[in-house]
Design a protein around this motif. Structure first.
Motif, PDB file in Angstrom:
ATOM      1  N   SER A  32      -6.675  11.796  -6.780  1.00 49.79           N
ATOM      2  CA  SER A  32      -5.624  11.265  -5.495  1.00 49.79           C
ATOM      3  C   SER A  32      -5.619   9.612  -5.100  1.00 49.79           C
ATOM      4  O   SER A  32      -6.956   8.923  -5.261  1.00 49.79           O
ATOM      5  N   VAL A  33      -4.926   8.466  -4.722  1.00 47.94           N
ATOM      6  CA  VAL A  33      -5.519   7.678  -4.034  1.00 47.94           C
ATOM      7  C   VAL A  33      -4.991   7.483  -3.165  1.00 47.94           C
ATOM      8  O   VAL A  33      -4.999   7.716  -1.604  1.00 47.94           O
ATOM      9  N   VAL A  34      -6.710   7.029  -2.121  1.00 44.64           N
ATOM     10  CA  VAL A  34      -7.257   7.488  -0.822  1.00 44.64           C
ATOM     11  C   VAL A  34      -7.796   6.200  -0.291  1.00 44.64           C
ATOM     12  O   VAL A  34      -8.781   5.479  -0.730  1.00 44.64           O
ATOM     13  N   GLN A  35      -6.852   5.253   0.886  1.00 45.93           N
ATOM     14  CA  GLN A  35      -7.454   4.627   0.943  1.00 45.93           C
ATOM     15  C   GLN A  35      -7.438   3.365  -0.415  1.00 45.93           C
ATOM     16  O   GLN A  35      -8.069   2.591   0.152  1.00 45.93           O
ATOM     17  N   SER A  36      -6.198   3.771  -1.247  1.00 47.79           N
ATOM     18  CA  SER A  36      -6.353   2.351  -1.852  1.00 47.79           C
ATOM     19  C   SER A  36      -7.383   2.454  -2.847  1.00 47.79           C
ATOM     20  O   SER A  36      -7.539   1.933  -3.745  1.00 47.79           O
ATOM     21  N   LYS A  37      -8.617   3.248  -2.974  1.00 52.06           N
ATOM     22  CA  LYS A  37      -9.720   3.899  -4.015  1.00 52.06           C
ATOM     23  C   LYS A  37      -9.322   5.435  -4.431  1.00 52.06           C
ATOM     24  O   LYS A  37      -8.421   6.178  -4.689  1.00 52.06           O
ATOM     25  N   VAL A  38     -10.067   5.357  -5.719  1.00 52.30           N
ATOM     26  CA  VAL A  38      -9.965   6.000  -6.811  1.00 52.30           C
ATOM     27  C   VAL A  38     -11.592   6.098  -6.574  1.00 52.30           C
ATOM     28  O   VAL A  38     -11.387   5.062  -7.977  1.00 52.30           O
ATOM     29  N   SER A  39     -12.424   7.925  -7.454  1.00 49.22           N
ATOM     30  CA  SER A  39     -13.755   7.707  -7.860  1.00 49.22           C
ATOM     31  C   SER A  39     -12.838   8.721  -8.663  1.00 49.22           C
ATOM     32  O   SER A  39     -13.393   9.814  -8.576  1.00 49.22           O
ATOM     33  N   ARG A  48       1.200  -1.564   0.091  1.00 49.42           N
ATOM     34  CA  ARG A  48       0.257   0.011  -0.236  1.00 49.42           C
ATOM     35  C   ARG A  48       0.790   1.239   0.180  1.00 49.42           C
ATOM     36  O   ARG A  48       0.407   2.270  -0.793  1.00 49.42           O
ATOM     37  N   TRP A  49       2.229   1.315   0.799  1.00 46.98           N
ATOM     38  CA  TRP A  49       3.050   2.540   0.975  1.00 46.98           C
ATOM     39  C   TRP A  49       3.123   2.959  -0.782  1.00 46.98           C
ATOM     40  O   TRP A  49       3.985   4.097  -0.922  1.00 46.98           O
ATOM     41  N   LEU A  50       3.354   2.002  -1.636  1.00 40.62           N
ATOM     42  CA  LEU A  50       3.662   2.293  -2.820  1.00 40.62           C
ATOM     43  C   LEU A  50       2.397   3.444  -3.837  1.00 40.62           C
ATOM     44  O   LEU A  50       3.342   4.256  -4.269  1.00 40.62           O
ATOM     45  N   TYR A  51       1.760   3.426  -3.354  1.00 35.17           N
ATOM     46  CA  TYR A  51       0.611   3.872  -4.274  1.00 35.17           C
ATOM     47  C   TYR A  51       0.083   4.928  -3.044  1.00 35.17           C
ATOM     48  O   TYR A  51      -0.774   6.172  -4.338  1.00 35.17           O
ATOM     49  N   GLU A  52      -0.070   4.292  -1.727  1.00 36.32           N
ATOM     50  CA  GLU A  52      -1.393   5.290  -0.803  1.00 36.32           C
ATOM     51  C   GLU A  52      -0.990   7.093  -1.286  1.00 36.32           C
ATOM     52  O   GLU A  52       0.121   7.347  -0.930  1.00 36.32           O
ATOM     53  N   ASP A  53      -1.741   7.744  -1.371  1.00 37.67           N
ATOM     54  CA  ASP A  53      -1.312   9.547  -2.093  1.00 37.67           C
ATOM     55  C   ASP A  53      -0.737   9.367  -2.997  1.00 37.67           C
ATOM     56  O   ASP A  53      -0.735  10.751  -3.859  1.00 37.67           O
ATOM     57  N   CYS A  54      -0.728   8.812  -3.682  1.00 37.74           N
ATOM     58  CA  CYS A  54       0.142   9.726  -4.969  1.00 37.74           C
ATOM     59  C   CYS A  54      -1.104   9.428  -5.815  1.00 37.74           C
ATOM     60  O   CYS A  54      -2.504   9.341  -6.137  1.00 37.74           O
ATOM     61  N   MET A  55      -0.910  10.379  -6.920  1.00 38.50           N
ATOM     62  CA  MET A  55      -2.020  11.027  -8.160  1.00 38.50           C
ATOM     63  C   MET A  55      -2.595   9.663  -9.769  1.00 38.50           C
ATOM     64  O   MET A  55      -1.286   9.034  -9.748  1.00 38.50           O
ATOM     65  N   VAL A  56      -3.614   9.053  -9.588  1.00 33.86           N
ATOM     66  CA  VAL A  56      -3.808   8.518 -10.613  1.00 33.86           C
ATOM     67  C   VAL A  56      -3.966   9.810 -11.767  1.00 33.86           C
ATOM     68  O   VAL A  56      -4.723  10.537 -11.600  1.00 33.86           O
ATOM     69  N   SER A  57      -4.329   9.787 -12.848  1.00 30.73           N
ATOM     70  CA  SER A  57      -4.422  10.194 -13.988  1.00 30.73           C
ATOM     71  C   SER A  57      -4.779   8.905 -15.231  1.00 30.73           C
ATOM     72  O   SER A  57      -4.432   7.786 -15.418  1.00 30.73           O
ATOM     73  N   LEU A  58      -6.093   9.740 -15.767  1.00 32.44           N
ATOM     74  CA  LEU A  58      -6.777   7.996 -16.483  1.00 32.44           C
ATOM     75  C   LEU A  58      -6.186   8.602 -17.634  1.00 32.44           C
ATOM     76  O   LEU A  58      -6.971  10.372 -18.112  1.00 32.44           O
ATOM     77  N   GLU A  59      -6.120   8.349 -18.930  1.00 28.05           N
ATOM     78  CA  GLU A  59      -6.028   9.149 -20.140  1.00 28.05           C
ATOM     79  C   GLU A  59      -7.174   8.172 -21.037  1.00 28.05           C
ATOM     80  O   GLU A  59      -6.712   6.688 -21.794  1.00 28.05           O
ATOM     81  N   GLN A  60      -8.386   8.763 -21.077  1.00 28.61           N
ATOM     82  CA  GLN A  60      -9.706   8.397 -21.439  1.00 28.61           C
ATOM     83  C   GLN A  60      -9.656   9.250 -23.368  1.00 28.61           C
ATOM     84  O   GLN A  60      -9.239  10.454 -23.796  1.00 28.61           O
ATOM     85  N   THR A  61      -9.346   8.016 -24.482  1.00 32.00           N
ATOM     86  CA  THR A  61      -9.939   8.733 -25.513  1.00 32.00           C
ATOM     87  C   THR A  61     -11.288   9.118 -25.724  1.00 32.00           C
ATOM     88  O   THR A  61     -11.707   7.408 -25.600  1.00 32.00           O
TER      89      THR A  61
END
Ligand code: NAG
Ligand code: NAG
Ligand code: NAG
Length: 245
Positions: free
Chosen positions: A119-126, A58-71
């Motif tokens: 951001s990834v919060v508690q292993s989730k992003v909506s 979990r330490w690897l991604y928690e609080d990191c940013m997710v970016s979806l590249e949607q075409t």
């Protein structure tokens, strides 16, 4: 110590160092997409979950940013002005990758791409993205035009350097976030899509019925005009007869 022992020690310590300094970073990400609402203005939603059963990475991604590249296909677009307003009001961090002309009909448009970030919060992003259907020219028979929205690509970026520990992580460089023109390095993360591509059937006008309406209208005008001319003619005739009698 013999040369052989030194050699063995060296190989051992090298493999130990490489084992510690590069980890596989298998994130085990799952995502679900949905297309909400009806009509020409809809809402794509994304629910992304990192490693639900296993918390040790979990330490690897928690609080990191997710970016979806949607075409988006040519028949669908995200409005840059609307996204700008959502960014300013801090409701959504989404930004178009390329220029979008919102006026063009579907037949003259190209696919476009949008980045949606969170951001990834508690292993989730909506996340979500407001999308609009382009106007389709009427065609014979009418019916619907099918738009197919494939799953996005998912990228991850952490404010610190922890992702540099990951072995052979494929990465890309693009916008850090919606509020800056700066580029950042993002790591491409494969994920399991739990839903199929989204399908959006947009109603198309029937050009046949346009011809029918046009012919019908012309006919009604013709009949009306003939009637009117006849009435005028009869009126004049009667007036002349009145004068002569
Ligand atoms: C889209 O759906 C999300 C999640 O349900 C919601 O938070 C958001 O307000 C919706 N946006 C619009 C424009 O309806
Ligand atoms: C950021 O990267 C894009 C390509 O991904 C490039 O077109 C653009 O010029 C870059 N911007 C800056 C400020 O480096
Ligand atoms: C966006 O990214 C830039 C560059 O990394 C950073 O300086 C800025 O604070 C970020 N803004 C937000 C709102 O995250």
């Amino acid at each position: 110590m013999s040369i052989f022992a030194i050699y063995t020690l060296l190989i051992g310590s090298l493999s130990f160092i490489s084992a510690v300094s590069s980890i596989s970073c298998k994130f085990n990400v799952k995502a679900k997409q949905a297309l909400l609402n009806e009509g020409f203005h809809r809402n794509i939603t994304y629910r992304i979950v990192f490693n639900s059963e296993n918390d040790k990475d979990r330490w690897l991604y928690e609080d990191c940013m997710v970016s979806l590249e949607q075409t988006l296909p040519p028949g669908v677009f995200a409005n840059p002005d609307e996204l700008g307003e959502l960014r300013r009001t801090h409701r959504l961090n989404a930004i178009p990758k390329n220029r979008v002309n919102v006026e063009l009909p579907a037949s003259q448009s190209q696919p476009s791409t949008v980045f949606v970030m969170g951001s990834v919060v508690q292993s989730k992003v909506s996340l979500w993205l407001p999308v609009h259907a382009r106007y389709h020219h009427a065609k014979s028979g009418g019916g619907t035009q099918r738009n197919r929205i494939d799953p996005p690509r998912l990228f991850l970026r952490c404010a610190d350097r922890r992702l540099e520990l990951c072995a052979r992580a494929p990465s890309a460089s693009f916008l850090c976030n919606g509020s800056s023109r700066e580029n950042c390095s993002w790591m491409l993360v494969p994920f399991l899509s739990l839903t199929d591509s989204l399908i959006w059937d947009v109603p198309v006008g029937n050009s046949d019925s346009y011809y029918m309406v046009a012919i019908g209208t012309a006919f009604v005008i013709f009949i009306g005009a003939t009637h009117l001319l006849k009435a005028i003619h009869e009126y004049k005739l009667r007036a002349r007869m009145k004068r002569t009698s």
